[in-house]
Write a protein that holds these residues in place. Structure first.
Motif, PDB file in Angstrom:
ATOM      1  N   LYS A  49       4.673-105.312 -13.282  1.00  0.00           N
ATOM      2  CA  LYS A  49       3.892-104.157 -13.728  1.00  0.00           C
ATOM      3  C   LYS A  49       4.811-103.128 -14.384  1.00  0.00           C
ATOM      4  O   LYS A  49       5.927-102.907 -13.934  1.00  0.00           O
ATOM      5  CB  LYS A  49       3.171-103.520 -12.547  1.00  0.00           C
ATOM      6  CG  LYS A  49       2.104-104.395 -11.954  1.00  0.00           C
ATOM      7  CD  LYS A  49       1.404-103.674 -10.830  1.00  0.00           C
ATOM      8  CE  LYS A  49       0.325-104.532 -10.228  1.00  0.00           C
ATOM      9  NZ  LYS A  49      -0.369-103.833  -9.159  1.00  0.00           N
ATOM     10  N   ALA A  73      -5.134 -98.052 -10.710  1.00  0.00           N
ATOM     11  CA  ALA A  73      -5.192 -99.246 -11.564  1.00  0.00           C
ATOM     12  C   ALA A  73      -4.232-100.313 -11.063  1.00  0.00           C
ATOM     13  O   ALA A  73      -3.133-100.018 -10.607  1.00  0.00           O
ATOM     14  CB  ALA A  73      -4.850 -98.869 -13.002  1.00  0.00           C
ATOM     15  N   ASP A  74      -4.657-101.552 -11.141  1.00  0.00           N
ATOM     16  CA  ASP A  74      -3.825-102.679 -10.732  1.00  0.00           C
ATOM     17  C   ASP A  74      -2.931-103.176 -11.862  1.00  0.00           C
ATOM     18  O   ASP A  74      -2.019-103.957 -11.635  1.00  0.00           O
ATOM     19  CB  ASP A  74      -4.702-103.848 -10.266  1.00  0.00           C
ATOM     20  CG  ASP A  74      -5.462-103.511  -9.002  1.00  0.00           C
ATOM     21  OD1 ASP A  74      -4.959-102.693  -8.209  1.00  0.00           O
ATOM     22  OD2 ASP A  74      -6.558-104.075  -8.813  1.00  0.00           O
ATOM     23  N   GLU A  75      -3.181-102.730 -13.085  1.00  0.00           N
ATOM     24  CA  GLU A  75      -2.475-103.268 -14.248  1.00  0.00           C
ATOM     25  C   GLU A  75      -1.083-102.670 -14.454  1.00  0.00           C
ATOM     26  O   GLU A  75      -0.232-103.282 -15.094  1.00  0.00           O
ATOM     27  CB  GLU A  75      -3.305-103.034 -15.526  1.00  0.00           C
ATOM     28  CG  GLU A  75      -4.590-103.814 -15.566  1.00  0.00           C
ATOM     29  CD  GLU A  75      -5.753-103.134 -14.844  1.00  0.00           C
ATOM     30  OE1 GLU A  75      -6.837-103.719 -14.816  1.00  0.00           O
ATOM     31  OE2 GLU A  75      -5.586-102.024 -14.313  1.00  0.00           O
ATOM     32  N   GLU A 132       2.115-104.569 -24.962  1.00  0.00           N
ATOM     33  CA  GLU A 132       1.833-103.630 -23.885  1.00  0.00           C
ATOM     34  C   GLU A 132       0.924-102.506 -24.358  1.00  0.00           C
ATOM     35  O   GLU A 132       0.106-101.987 -23.608  1.00  0.00           O
ATOM     36  CB  GLU A 132       3.124-103.046 -23.312  1.00  0.00           C
ATOM     37  CG  GLU A 132       3.926-104.029 -22.500  1.00  0.00           C
ATOM     38  CD  GLU A 132       4.921-104.808 -23.336  1.00  0.00           C
ATOM     39  OE1 GLU A 132       4.830-104.754 -24.582  1.00  0.00           O
ATOM     40  OE2 GLU A 132       5.780-105.481 -22.767  1.00  0.00           O
ATOM     41  N   MET A 135      -2.635-103.760 -24.267  1.00  0.00           N
ATOM     42  CA  MET A 135      -3.091-103.847 -22.879  1.00  0.00           C
ATOM     43  C   MET A 135      -3.406-102.461 -22.342  1.00  0.00           C
ATOM     44  O   MET A 135      -4.423-102.253 -21.688  1.00  0.00           O
ATOM     45  CB  MET A 135      -2.011-104.512 -22.023  1.00  0.00           C
ATOM     46  CG  MET A 135      -2.406-104.797 -20.591  1.00  0.00           C
ATOM     47  SD  MET A 135      -2.119-103.526 -19.350  1.00  0.00           S
ATOM     48  CE  MET A 135      -0.411-103.186 -19.452  1.00  0.00           C
ATOM     49  N   VAL A 139      -6.987-100.958 -20.892  1.00  0.00           N
ATOM     50  CA  VAL A 139      -7.106-100.448 -19.523  1.00  0.00           C
ATOM     51  C   VAL A 139      -7.594 -98.999 -19.530  1.00  0.00           C
ATOM     52  O   VAL A 139      -8.426 -98.616 -18.703  1.00  0.00           O
ATOM     53  CB  VAL A 139      -5.742-100.571 -18.798  1.00  0.00           C
ATOM     54  CG1 VAL A 139      -5.766 -99.838 -17.476  1.00  0.00           C
ATOM     55  CG2 VAL A 139      -5.402-102.030 -18.581  1.00  0.00           C
TER      56      VAL A 139
END
Length: 145
Positions: A49, A73-75, A132, A135, A139
């Motif tokens: 992460k 957030a898990d991302e 990134e 992504m 998110v």
């Protein structure tokens, strides 16, 4: 059917006599597959992460809710910094992939969805990290809605 077995055994006997042909028929493809399988295999674990600094310049409930949603957030891992300039400096020094700043007026724009300008979040991204960046945008949209 007997003719097929006779031809098969004859060809196998000839192949065993030719050592180079036997090696390149049976062993070389196995060595080739193991070699390239080892090189191109992934570690199998999840991707690490990224650390994303964020600054909240708006003191409204909507801004706090959005920051809390991003923090859960898990991302990625979200780390709090004091100002947007500090977050920008971390990106410029390549200590962070991106920075998120919730600007002043975010909460008011969020409350007046149809009557005013849209609520915006400032995002600074290192241009060399395009994957990134994509992504992170996805998110942010996910947690904004």
């Amino acid at each position: 059917m007997g003719i097929i077995w006779a031809l098969l055994t004859k060809d196998l006997r000839l192949l065993v006599r030719d050592r180079a042909g036997f090696f390149f028929t049976f062993f070389f493809p196995l060595i080739f597959a193991v070699f390239f399988g080892t090189i191109f295999s992934s570690g199998g674990g999840p991707a690490p992460k990224q650390q994303i600094p964020h600054a909240v310049a708006d003191d409204s409930p909507a801004a706090r809710r959005f920051a809390e949603a991003l923090a859960s957030a898990d991302e990625f891992y979200l780390s709090r910094v004091n100002t947007g300039e500090e977050a920008r400096a971390l990106v410029l020094l390549r200590k962070a992939v991106a920075a998120v700043v919730i600007p002043p007026g975010y909460g008011a724009a969020r409350e007046a969805v149809f009557s005013g300008p849209p609520a915006e979040v400032q995002v600074g991204v290192d241009p060399s990290r395009a994957a990134e960046s994509g992504m992170l945008q996805g998110v942010l949209q996910k947690y904004a809605f």
